[in-house]
Scaffold this active site. Structure first.
Site, PDB file in Angstrom:
ATOM      1  N   ASP A 133      24.345  35.478 -16.176  1.00  0.00           N
ATOM      2  CA  ASP A 133      22.746  34.764 -16.389  1.00  0.00           C
ATOM      3  C   ASP A 133      23.033  33.252 -15.592  1.00  0.00           C
ATOM      4  O   ASP A 133      22.072  32.863 -14.830  1.00  0.00           O
ATOM      5  CB  ASP A 133      22.460  34.653 -17.663  1.00  0.00           C
ATOM      6  CG  ASP A 133      20.896  34.580 -17.860  1.00  0.00           C
ATOM      7  OD1 ASP A 133      20.439  34.329 -19.112  1.00  0.00           O
ATOM      8  OD2 ASP A 133      20.068  34.427 -16.897  1.00  0.00           O
ATOM      9  N   ASP A 138      16.573  38.841 -22.954  1.00  0.00           N
ATOM     10  CA  ASP A 138      16.994  38.044 -24.381  1.00  0.00           C
ATOM     11  C   ASP A 138      16.591  38.584 -25.456  1.00  0.00           C
ATOM     12  O   ASP A 138      17.689  38.589 -26.300  1.00  0.00           O
ATOM     13  CB  ASP A 138      16.095  36.806 -24.004  1.00  0.00           C
ATOM     14  CG  ASP A 138      15.908  35.888 -22.720  1.00  0.00           C
ATOM     15  OD1 ASP A 138      15.204  35.409 -22.034  1.00  0.00           O
ATOM     16  OD2 ASP A 138      17.288  36.080 -22.207  1.00  0.00           O
TER      17      ASP A 138
END
Lengths: 256, 433
Positions: free
Chosen positions: B198, B354
């Site tokens: 990420d 997330d």
């Protein structure tokens, strides 16, 4: 013992804090964030303490002074952290006041400040209850129960739940008293809080021989604390009534 | 009492948006923890789990040494991250070639697969566990309807927002539960690897997600993906006399480009403002009913960036899961979006990836003990808050995963190694403070 008993223990430990949360804290999102950050802070304090004391565990249970040392060092560390918390809070208050001025809203009222202190204290209490009581409750949901040598009259879960309830109340209102004391420079209040914390810790440890005696001592202390808090703060009448009724019910239940 | 006559102080509304994002994240985590603790399997049976792409390189068994497990987990994670990178690049390519319709259909298809198949299997586990009497036909009808409504909720923007939010949380929960079925070491190393991926994908100039964001900005389009959008905050104060409505970050960038000739590539700034800042800040647009006058302001797009109180930059990422199932030949991919952003009504958006990875972390912690669950939950929420603050400070596109995952893993290790022994020892001896 069963799922019902497990939930009962959890509610004994966290009932008043849940009512406080729903009645006061959940209405203002900032207070929810304060509770979460306060809980995190006290969790970190517990982790640091466990890091320091890890090398010395398991303690021999025959002598009393290692435990006294443990309690004194832990309480001292936590009270020091409370002063640090106060300093951070002062800075936050300044930021919030500046923001309020910019936005054209009134500055923080006294009740706002006390509510923030209450939220901070609630975070502390919840951290204690969660880590000292709730996280050990997993076996309580099963078919059996557990007794400790120190107090064989009651299941361990009940003891830890009631003590956690007492500590939740102590921590929640200690924060309000302490912040008030720091704000007004009132040294009586400032020293009252650590002393109560220390005494509470010591009382739990020393009166293990007679469980009921211990509990009623703890709750008289709580009642005194609570009356002082009522004198100083302006809690809304419903909240005050709720918490006071809880306390009294438990005091009477324990002194039969 | 006297409080009724006092004007509302800032404490009443400050922090509302953060709470509106933390609440669904917490609900998702709670449901995954409940599922995990109800359906927990012991280690011996979980090692016979279906082969997935995350265990393709190495299947963990109970008897390997720690070093072997660690190397195997590392290998698994590398394979997984490589696959995710490849698929993300394919998606960037598809988006570049304007195959938006294909992407949307794919989105609906993957939502259907998650809800129908994964949801169905979990429902079957639950029925088995509780000996719940239900017949095939009823079950299939209910499941089919449930899945179809979910697909519609994801597709159609006019659906009641609560239904859409609930379905997104359910999708996140289902995928997270399936991730927790992976072997232990693989899960932890995978989490860390995804956090690092990420970080790289959003911050590096060649990162696929950064490319995707820039493409979307330059075209002023919405990326079709699964994104949770919090309900926009209604500001009842006199609000936007001078205030500016920030509608979408992409139109925002375009307007800034016209006004100030600023650099589009450097940052995409979003401001979520909890209390409206009249003179030098940005006001979020209000719920739909009040939008009209403010929309006009938005078109002019005057931007004042000086003191954005809370800035969450736009991070659009896309992540794909590949989950192989024994019965299926095809891979089913989910289009998940990670990162924090601002929606068209001005509310905060958080990518479903997330949700999933936070819940995987907490679910894995639940497989050990509840103390680690509480510690990891607090760490993740703290990480989310820190991410928002970092973004306000750096005013740059930052990913949402790394801080939370790193804090979560750190707290898990500290709790498991240090705190648990300490607390159990203290409690057994009735030493409490």
């Amino acid at each position: 013992m069963t799922v019902a008993a497990g939930i009962g223990y959890a509610l004994i430990a966290l009932g008043p804090s849940l009512s406080l949360f729903v009645a006061v804290i959940s209405k203002k999102p900032f207070l929810i964030l304060t509770v979460l950050s306060s809980t995190l802070l006290w969790l970190i304090s517990l982790i640091v303490l466990s890091g320091i004391w890890r090398a010395f565990l398991p303690l021999k249970s025959t002598t009393w002074w290692p435990f006294a040392l443990l309690i004194i060092s832990s309480v001292g560390f936590q009270e020091g952290l409370r002063v640090l918390f106060w300093k951070v809070y002062k800075r936050l208050e300044d930021t919030l006041d500046a923001f309020a001025d910019r936005v054209g809203k009134p500055r923080l009222f006294l009740t706002d400040k006390m509510q923030i202190a209450l939220a901070g204290g609630l975070g502390h209490g919840v951290a204690h209850a969660v880590f000292f009581c709730l996280s050990l409750l997993t076996p309580a949901f099963g078919p059996a129960t557990f007794y400790v040598d120190r107090c064989p009259q009651m299941p361990f879960f009940l003891i830890s739940a009631i003590i956690a309830l007492a500590f939740v109340t102590i921590h929640t209102f200690s924060m309000v008293i302490a912040f008030n004391g720091y704000a007004e420079g009132n040294t009586t209040d400032q020293y009252f809080v650590p002393v109560v914390h220390l005494v509470a810790g010591m009382v739990v440890k020393s009166a293990f021989a007679r469980c009921f005696c211990l509990l009623s001592q703890k709750f008289s202390l709580l009642r005194i604390l609570f009356l002082i808090v009522l004198k100083n703060c302006q809690l809304s009448p419903e909240t005050a009534l709720v918490v006071f009724v809880w306390l009294n019910v438990l005091c009477h239940a324990c002194s039969f | 009492m006297a409080q009724n006559q006092r004007p509302a102080s800032i404490l009443d509304t400050l922090g509302e948006e953060i709470v509106r994002i933390i609440t669904p994240v917490s609900i998702c985590m709670l449901m995954v923890v409940i599922l995990v603790s109800i359906l927990s399997l012991d280690d011996s049976s979980s090692s016979s789990a279906m082969p997935t792409i995350a265990t393709i390189a190495y299947s963990e068994t109970g008897s390997d040494s720690s070093w072997d497990k660690f190397m195997g987990a590392l290998l698994n994670s590398l394979v997984f991250v490589a696959v995710v990178t490849a698929v993300t690049f394919i998606l960037v390519l598809l988006f570049y070639l304007r195959c938006t319709k294909f992407l949307k259909i794919y989105l609906g298809f993957s939502a259907f697969v998650v809800l129908a198949f994964m949801g169905g299997e979990i429902a079957l586990f639950l029925f088995e566990k509780f000996s719940f009497p239900i017949d095939c036909v009823t079950f299939l009808v209910i499941l089919y309807n449930f899945a179809v409504v979910g697909v519609l909720a994801v597709f159609i923007s006019k659906m009641a927002i609560l239904v859409t939010q609930a379905y997104l949380v359910v999708i996140g929960m289902l995928v997270a539960y399936w991730f927790t079925l992976l072997p232990e070491w693989t899960t932890w190393v995978l989490l860390v690897a995804m956090a690092l991926y990420d970080l790289a994908a959003v911050l590096l100039p060649v990162g696929p997600l950064r490319l995707l964001v820039e493409l979307a900005i330059s075209r002023d389009e919405d990326i079709p993906a699964l994104v949770y959008e919090a309900r926009p905050v209604a500001h009842h104060d006199s609000g936007s006399r001078d205030g500016v409505v920030r509608r979408r970050v992409w139109s925002e960038r375009r307007n800034v480009l016209h006004d100030s000739g600023g650099d589009v590539n450097s940052n995409a700034i979003l401001s979520g403002n909890a209390g409206s800042n009249l003179n030098s800040g940005v006001v979020l647009s209000v719920a739909s009913g009040h939008n009209d006058t403010r929309l006009a302001g938005a078109e002019e797009g005057r931007v004042v960036e000086a003191n954005a109180e809370l800035s969450a930059p736009l991070i659009d990422r896309r992540m794909n899961d590949n989950m192989h199932r024994q019965e299926e030949d095809d891979t089913s991919e989910n289009l998940l979006l990670e990162g924090i952003g601002l929606g068209s009504t001005g509310a905060i958006k958080l990518g479903l990836g997330d949700f999933i990875f936070y819940s995987v972390l907490v679910g894995r912690a639940a497989m050990y003990d509840f103390m680690t669950v509480y510690a990891c939950y607090l760490a993740i929420v703290a990480g989310l808050g820190v991410t928002l603050m970092l973004l306000a400070f750096y005013q740059k596109a930052l990913p949402a995963l790394p801080v939370s995952i790193m804090l979560g893993v750190l707290f898990y290790l500290l709790t498991r190694l240090l705190l648990e022994v300490f607390v159990v020892q203290c409690s057994m001896n009735l030493v409490m403070f």
